[in-house]
Write a protein that holds these residues in place. Structure first.
Motif, PDB file in Angstrom:
ATOM      1  N   UNK A  59      40.870  33.436 -33.946  1.00  0.00           N
ATOM      2  CA  UNK A  59      40.439  34.787 -34.339  1.00  0.00           C
ATOM      3  C   UNK A  59      41.576  35.809 -34.281  1.00  0.00           C
ATOM      4  N   UNK A  60      42.748  35.415 -33.772  1.00  0.00           N
ATOM      5  CA  UNK A  60      43.861  36.356 -33.629  1.00  0.00           C
ATOM      6  C   UNK A  60      44.805  36.258 -34.825  1.00  0.00           C
ATOM      7  N   UNK A  61      45.835  37.092 -34.788  1.00  0.00           N
ATOM      8  CA  UNK A  61      46.863  37.080 -35.835  1.00  0.00           C
ATOM      9  C   UNK A  61      48.191  36.630 -35.245  1.00  0.00           C
ATOM     10  N   UNK A  62      49.032  36.060 -36.086  1.00  0.00           N
ATOM     11  CA  UNK A  62      50.369  35.669 -35.658  1.00  0.00           C
ATOM     12  C   UNK A  62      51.244  36.915 -35.555  1.00  0.00           C
ATOM     13  N   UNK A  84      36.855  40.666 -39.081  1.00  0.00           N
ATOM     14  CA  UNK A  84      35.902  39.939 -38.265  1.00  0.00           C
ATOM     15  C   UNK A  84      34.956  39.114 -39.137  1.00  0.00           C
ATOM     16  N   UNK A  85      34.567  39.686 -40.269  1.00  0.00           N
ATOM     17  CA  UNK A  85      33.664  38.997 -41.182  1.00  0.00           C
ATOM     18  C   UNK A  85      34.296  37.716 -41.718  1.00  0.00           C
ATOM     19  N   UNK A  86      35.578  37.804 -42.098  1.00  0.00           N
ATOM     20  CA  UNK A  86      36.275  36.617 -42.596  1.00  0.00           C
ATOM     21  C   UNK A  86      36.399  35.554 -41.523  1.00  0.00           C
ATOM     22  N   UNK A  87      36.671  35.960 -40.292  1.00  0.00           N
ATOM     23  CA  UNK A  87      36.800  35.011 -39.191  1.00  0.00           C
ATOM     24  C   UNK A  87      35.496  34.244 -39.001  1.00  0.00           C
ATOM     25  N   UNK A  88      34.373  34.934 -39.098  1.00  0.00           N
ATOM     26  CA  UNK A  88      33.075  34.269 -38.974  1.00  0.00           C
ATOM     27  C   UNK A  88      32.864  33.272 -40.109  1.00  0.00           C
ATOM     28  N   UNK A  89      33.290  33.630 -41.301  1.00  0.00           N
ATOM     29  CA  UNK A  89      33.178  32.716 -42.447  1.00  0.00           C
ATOM     30  C   UNK A  89      34.041  31.485 -42.219  1.00  0.00           C
ATOM     31  N   UNK A  90      35.263  31.681 -41.721  1.00  0.00           N
ATOM     32  CA  UNK A  90      36.150  30.543 -41.470  1.00  0.00           C
ATOM     33  C   UNK A  90      35.579  29.632 -40.386  1.00  0.00           C
ATOM     34  N   UNK A  91      34.989  30.223 -39.361  1.00  0.00           N
ATOM     35  CA  UNK A  91      34.373  29.429 -38.292  1.00  0.00           C
ATOM     36  C   UNK A  91      33.191  28.632 -38.850  1.00  0.00           C
ATOM     37  N   UNK A  92      32.383  29.257 -39.682  1.00  0.00           N
ATOM     38  CA  UNK A  92      31.249  28.566 -40.291  1.00  0.00           C
ATOM     39  C   UNK A  92      31.712  27.442 -41.209  1.00  0.00           C
ATOM     40  N   UNK A  93      32.811  27.644 -41.893  1.00  0.00           N
ATOM     41  CA  UNK A  93      33.364  26.592 -42.741  1.00  0.00           C
ATOM     42  C   UNK A  93      33.777  25.381 -41.889  1.00  0.00           C
TER      43      UNK A  93
END
Length: 131
Positions: free
Chosen positions: A56-59, A1-10
């Motif tokens: 936010x999901x996975x393949x 979840x933390x990484x997803x937030x970072x990717x969204x912020x990027x």
């Protein structure tokens, strides 16, 4: 979840950089309100793109969709671009001249580019770990 937030912020940072650089190119002041106003249609479109492509999901292979270049990142960039242009017009702004092409180039290169670089780094890392 933390990484997803970072990717969204990027992704949000990319849209803000796009707006700020466009304002600078046209000699407009880069005040916070000005940049946010310029970025707003593209930020709204980015949210729509994130939801549409389920970043936010996975393949099925377990890869985070936010890191998937095809089709997730390509679709994300195209939805952000088209939606941003459409919302810009609906909000009373213009899209004349080469702006649509500049927007397409910048958003595609940036939103897809960081994911492609990340994927390359991850594949190199995975290759090393298997040795």
């Amino acid at each position: 979840m933390k990484r997803t937030a970072i990717w969204a912020l990027l992704d949000i940072a990319i849209v803000l950089i796009f707006a700020a650089s466009g304002r600078s190119t046209h000699d407009e002041q880069n005040t916070l309100v000005g940049v946010l106003g310029t970025a707003l249609p593209f930020l709204l479109a980015l949210v729509i793109a994130w939801v549409t492509t389920r970043q936010w999901t996975r393949t099925a292979q377990g890869t985070p969709r936010a890191l998937q270049v095809w089709p997730a990142a390509i679709l994300l960039a195209l939805i952000t671009w088209a939606g941003g242009l459409g919302l810009r017009v609906l909000l009373g702004d213009t899209i004349n001249g080469g702006f649509p092409l500049v927007a397409l180039g910048f958003l595609t290169l940036s939103l897809v580019g960081w994911r492609a670089i990340w994927a390359l780094i991850e594949s190199k890392r995975a290759g090393r770990s298997s040795l």
